[in-house]
Design an enzyme around this catalytic site. Structure first.
Site, PDB file in Angstrom:
ATOM      1  N   TYR A  30       0.850  -1.205   0.000  1.00 19.06           N
ATOM      2  CA  TYR A  30       0.000   0.000   0.000  1.00 19.06           C
ATOM      3  C   TYR A  30       0.888   1.258   0.000  1.00 19.06           C
ATOM      4  CZ  TYR A  30      -2.651   3.842   2.029  1.00 19.06           C
ATOM      5  OH  TYR A  30      -3.171   5.086   2.282  1.00 19.06           O
ATOM      6  N   SER A 112      -3.689  13.687   6.567  1.00 16.66           N
ATOM      7  CA  SER A 112      -4.689  13.286   5.575  1.00 16.66           C
ATOM      8  C   SER A 112      -6.067  13.204   6.224  1.00 16.66           C
ATOM      9  CB  SER A 112      -4.309  11.923   5.001  1.00 16.66           C
ATOM     10  OG  SER A 112      -5.403  11.363   4.306  1.00 16.66           O
ATOM     11  N   GLN A 133      -5.151  18.045   5.160  1.00 20.18           N
ATOM     12  CA  GLN A 133      -5.444  17.728   3.750  1.00 20.18           C
ATOM     13  C   GLN A 133      -6.896  17.290   3.623  1.00 20.18           C
ATOM     14  OE1 GLN A 133      -5.659  14.133   2.556  1.00 20.18           O
ATOM     15  NE2 GLN A 133      -6.541  15.010   0.711  1.00 20.18           N
ATOM     16  N   TYR A 135     -10.227  15.817   1.690  1.00 22.19           N
ATOM     17  CA  TYR A 135     -11.046  15.143   0.683  1.00 22.19           C
ATOM     18  C   TYR A 135     -12.490  15.462   1.051  1.00 22.19           C
ATOM     19  CZ  TYR A 135      -7.265  11.999  -0.936  1.00 22.19           C
ATOM     20  OH  TYR A 135      -6.122  11.467  -1.470  1.00 22.19           O
ATOM     21  N   THR A 161      -6.726  18.390  -2.111  1.00 22.40           N
ATOM     22  CA  THR A 161      -6.154  17.485  -3.122  1.00 22.40           C
ATOM     23  C   THR A 161      -7.134  17.365  -4.285  1.00 22.40           C
ATOM     24  OG1 THR A 161      -4.916  16.292  -1.449  1.00 22.40           O
ATOM     25  CG2 THR A 161      -5.310  15.127  -3.508  1.00 22.40           C
ATOM     26  N   ARG A 170      -4.529   0.461  -8.148  1.00 22.12           N
ATOM     27  CA  ARG A 170      -3.291  -0.036  -7.536  1.00 22.12           C
ATOM     28  C   ARG A 170      -3.337  -1.564  -7.591  1.00 22.12           C
ATOM     29  NH1 ARG A 170      -3.891   4.320  -3.321  1.00 22.12           N
ATOM     30  NH2 ARG A 170      -4.265   6.098  -4.688  1.00 22.12           N
ATOM     31  N   LYS A 258      -3.258  20.824  -4.060  1.00 17.83           N
ATOM     32  CA  LYS A 258      -2.297  19.732  -4.268  1.00 17.83           C
ATOM     33  C   LYS A 258      -2.760  18.846  -5.417  1.00 17.83           C
ATOM     34  CE  LYS A 258      -0.175  15.833  -1.764  1.00 17.83           C
ATOM     35  NZ  LYS A 258      -0.844  14.613  -2.236  1.00 17.83           N
ATOM     36  N   HIS A 282       0.475  12.625  -6.878  1.00 13.76           N
ATOM     37  CA  HIS A 282       0.078  11.710  -5.809  1.00 13.76           C
ATOM     38  C   HIS A 282       1.090  10.563  -5.690  1.00 13.76           C
ATOM     39  CE1 HIS A 282      -3.928  11.458  -3.602  1.00 13.76           C
ATOM     40  NE2 HIS A 282      -3.294  10.434  -3.080  1.00 13.76           N
ATOM     41  N   ARG A 285       0.317   7.448  -7.862  1.00 14.87           N
ATOM     42  CA  ARG A 285      -0.702   6.519  -7.351  1.00 14.87           C
ATOM     43  C   ARG A 285      -2.062   6.736  -7.993  1.00 14.87           C
ATOM     44  NH1 ARG A 285       1.039   4.498  -2.371  1.00 14.87           N
ATOM     45  NH2 ARG A 285      -0.995   4.450  -1.358  1.00 14.87           N
TER      46      ARG A 285
HETATM   47  C1  LIG Z   1       0.710   5.374   1.378  1.00 16.20           C
HETATM   48  C2  LIG Z   1       0.370   6.712   0.792  1.00 16.20           C
HETATM   49  C3  LIG Z   1      -0.849   7.313   1.122  1.00 16.20           C
HETATM   50  C4  LIG Z   1      -1.157   8.575   0.619  1.00 16.20           C
HETATM   51  N1  LIG Z   1      -2.319   9.191   1.008  1.00 16.20           N
HETATM   52  C5  LIG Z   1      -2.599  10.441   0.570  1.00 16.20           C
HETATM   53  C6  LIG Z   1      -3.752  11.122   1.043  1.00 16.20           C
HETATM   54  O1  LIG Z   1      -4.509  10.619   1.858  1.00 16.20           O
HETATM   55  N2  LIG Z   1      -3.992  12.365   0.541  1.00 16.20           N
HETATM   56  C7  LIG Z   1      -3.161  12.977  -0.367  1.00 16.20           C
HETATM   57  O2  LIG Z   1      -3.412  14.106  -0.784  1.00 16.20           O
HETATM   58  N3  LIG Z   1      -2.045  12.351  -0.803  1.00 16.20           N
HETATM   59  C8  LIG Z   1      -1.748  11.112  -0.352  1.00 16.20           C
HETATM   60  N4  LIG Z   1      -0.600  10.489  -0.780  1.00 16.20           N
HETATM   61  C9  LIG Z   1       0.308  11.182  -1.711  1.00 16.20           C
HETATM   62  C10 LIG Z   1       1.380  11.971  -0.940  1.00 16.20           C
HETATM   63  O3  LIG Z   1       0.812  13.028  -0.238  1.00 16.20           O
HETATM   64  C11 LIG Z   1       2.450  12.518  -1.885  1.00 16.20           C
HETATM   65  O4  LIG Z   1       1.846  13.263  -2.906  1.00 16.20           O
HETATM   66  C12 LIG Z   1       3.323  11.432  -2.499  1.00 16.20           C
HETATM   67  O5  LIG Z   1       3.563  10.408  -1.567  1.00 16.20           O
HETATM   68  C13 LIG Z   1       4.656  12.011  -2.972  1.00 16.20           C
HETATM   69  O6  LIG Z   1       5.437  11.044  -3.582  1.00 16.20           O
HETATM   70  P1  LIG Z   1       6.581  10.187  -2.827  1.00 16.20           P
HETATM   71  O7  LIG Z   1       5.853   9.175  -2.003  1.00 16.20           O
HETATM   72  O8  LIG Z   1       7.341   9.588  -3.933  1.00 16.20           O
HETATM   73  O9  LIG Z   1       7.352  11.156  -1.969  1.00 16.20           O
HETATM   74  C14 LIG Z   1      -0.275   9.231  -0.268  1.00 16.20           C
HETATM   75  C15 LIG Z   1       0.945   8.621  -0.588  1.00 16.20           C
HETATM   76  C16 LIG Z   1       1.281   7.390  -0.055  1.00 16.20           C
HETATM   77  C17 LIG Z   1       2.607   6.776  -0.404  1.00 16.20           C
END
Ligand SMILES: Cc1cc2nc3c(=O)[nH]c(=O)nc-3n(C[C@H](O)[C@H](O)[C@H](O)COP(=O)(O)O)c2cc1C
Length: 390
Positions: A30, A112, A133, A135, A161, A170, A258, A282, A285
């Site tokens: 995850y 988050s 953050q 949603y 976001t 995923r 974001k 993101h 993702r």
């Molecule tokens: C496990 C995981 C959960 C995430 N959950 C959120 C989230 O809830 N809200 C959000 O805006 N971004 C979320 N993100 C994105 C991160 O805020 C960020 O944009 C991203 O991790 C940056 O890339 P990096 O992991 O390569 O540093 C998540 C990323 C990961 C890895």
């Protein structure tokens, strides 16, 4: 648990390996995984290789000052912790633990909406600033009460976001049975349960912390939203530019948008009153196939000018990556997986280690470049591909 002060933990990749050893596969993947073929996720990190450093040698830089200002707040580091949903699954009280480490290091923690700890507790756990953050899960009314709670807790910016109209595909999560495991249906869960038995220490800690949790910052009429409902809830909670009017009225503080990839969206976000933008996909993702963030940073910077602060995230695994992003023009960066691996490996000590590794890397890179302050980092210190200069 892995000793993260162990000499073998040299870089973020070592923390990733340590997280892989402690976490069950479904939790590790995850964090580690991305959307579809994971091309954008890989490119986010690889693209830093396209930017070459151009040092000024024989410049005395006995001390390096990493302080910078983001939305009027002075930070001791030019990087922030990004919102990472469900961090409480990685380690007991995960969001509080990560926020505390950020505060001790003199930087911002971003919580988050999809977190396991209430915003009030997270803010109370740290002496540093916390951003919230958003949603729109549960609709406008539920989001408005979430905004109120964030405001009352003392969060200093709202991060909206905009890249999540549906959850990305995923593939690792599908294979690991994420949906089945949160369904609560014993027969559906059964084939996937063995991955937990392979990680008894994580399992014991997880159960001590309350086991499968709900989301305390999303309070529906029936109570906090259960885990099982996330995918469907995200699809019903799309944010559009029109929503910013009521979000601004409800929040009445600085708004960070974001998930900006293009000049057009940067201008739209500014029109909607954004004080800062995060160039983000993101972490690869969501939509696979979008350009890596560092590649689109110049376009967004050119469109934004001085109308908003521009931050970037995605693929940052080394101090030199932070330095390159600042040289290209970002005011600061956010890191996601880099600290999430630390949290999964060893809780607070792991987040501290991740921050220390990045900080030391930035200091060393700046000394080697001949730069004493973050303000000195500019494009004269990098060679980037000609077609990036838009
Ligand atoms: C496990 C995981 C959960 C995430 N959950 C959120 C989230 O809830 N809200 C959000 O805006 N971004 C979320 N993100 C994105 C991160 O805020 C960020 O944009 C991203 O991790 C940056 O890339 P990096 O992991 O390569 O540093 C998540 C990323 C990961 C890895």
């Amino acid at each position: 648990m892995t000793r993260v002060d162990h000499p073998a933990i040299v870089n973020i990749a070592d923390l990733r390996d340590a997280a892989k050893r402690r976490l069950p596969r479904v939790v590790f993947d995850y964090i580690d995984g991305g959307a579809d073929a994971e091309w954008t996720m890989r490119e986010n990190a690889r693209v830093f290789d396209d930017v070459l450093l151009r040092p000024r040698s024989a410049v005395a830089t006995p001390s390096v000052d990493l302080r910078t200002t983001v939305l009027g707040t002075t930070l001791d580091l030019p990087f922030l912790l990004a919102p990472v949903g469900s961090s409480r699954m990685f380690y007991p009280r995960g969001e509080e633990v990560a926020a505390r480490a950020a505060g001790e290091a003199g930087t911002i923690y971003t919580l988050s909406t999809l977190s396991g700890c209430p915003v009030r507790d997270v803010k109370a756990a740290t002496r540093g600033p916390v951003w919230y953050q958003l949603y729109l899960i549960g609709g406008r009314e539920v989001a408005t009460t979430g905004i109120e709670r964030a405001k009352n807790a003392g969060c200093s910016a709202l991060v909206v976001t905009v890249d999540t109209p549906v959850a990305g595909m995923r593939e690792r999560d599908v294979r690991n049975g994420t949906k089945e495991l949160v369904s609560g249906a014993p027969f559906a869960m059964f084939p996937y349960l063995f991955q937990f038995l392979a990680r008894p220490r994580w399992l014991a800690a997880y159960l001590r912390d309350g086991g499968l949790m709900s989301f305390p910052n999303i309070v529906l009429k029936s109570g906090p939203m259960p885990y099982a409902d996330v995918g469907a809830a995200l699809e019903q909670s799309m944010v559009s530019w029109d929503d910013f009017k009521w979000i601004r009225e409800a929040w009445q503080g600085p708004i960070v948008v974001k998930g900006v990839h293009t000049a057009d969206d940067a201008r739209r976000a500014i029109d909607q009153g954004a004080a800062a933008l995060v160039v983000s996909n993101h972490g690869g993702r969501q939509l696979d196939g979008v350009a890596p963030t560092l590649r689109v940073l110049p376009e967004v910077l050119a469109a934004t000018g001085s109308q908003a602060e521009v931050l970037v995230d995605g693929g940052i695994r080394r101090g030199s990556d932070v330095v390159k992003a600042l040289c290209v023009g970002a005011r600061a960066v956010l890191v996601g997986r880099a600290y999430a691996y630390g949290l999964g490996a060893a809780g607070g000590a792991g987040v501290v280690r991740a921050i220390d590794i990045l900080r030391a890397g930035i200091v060393r890179t700046m000394k080697l470049l001949g730069c004493a302050t973050v303000r000195d980092l500019d494009r004269s210190l990098v060679a980037m591909p000609a077609e990036w200069r838009e």
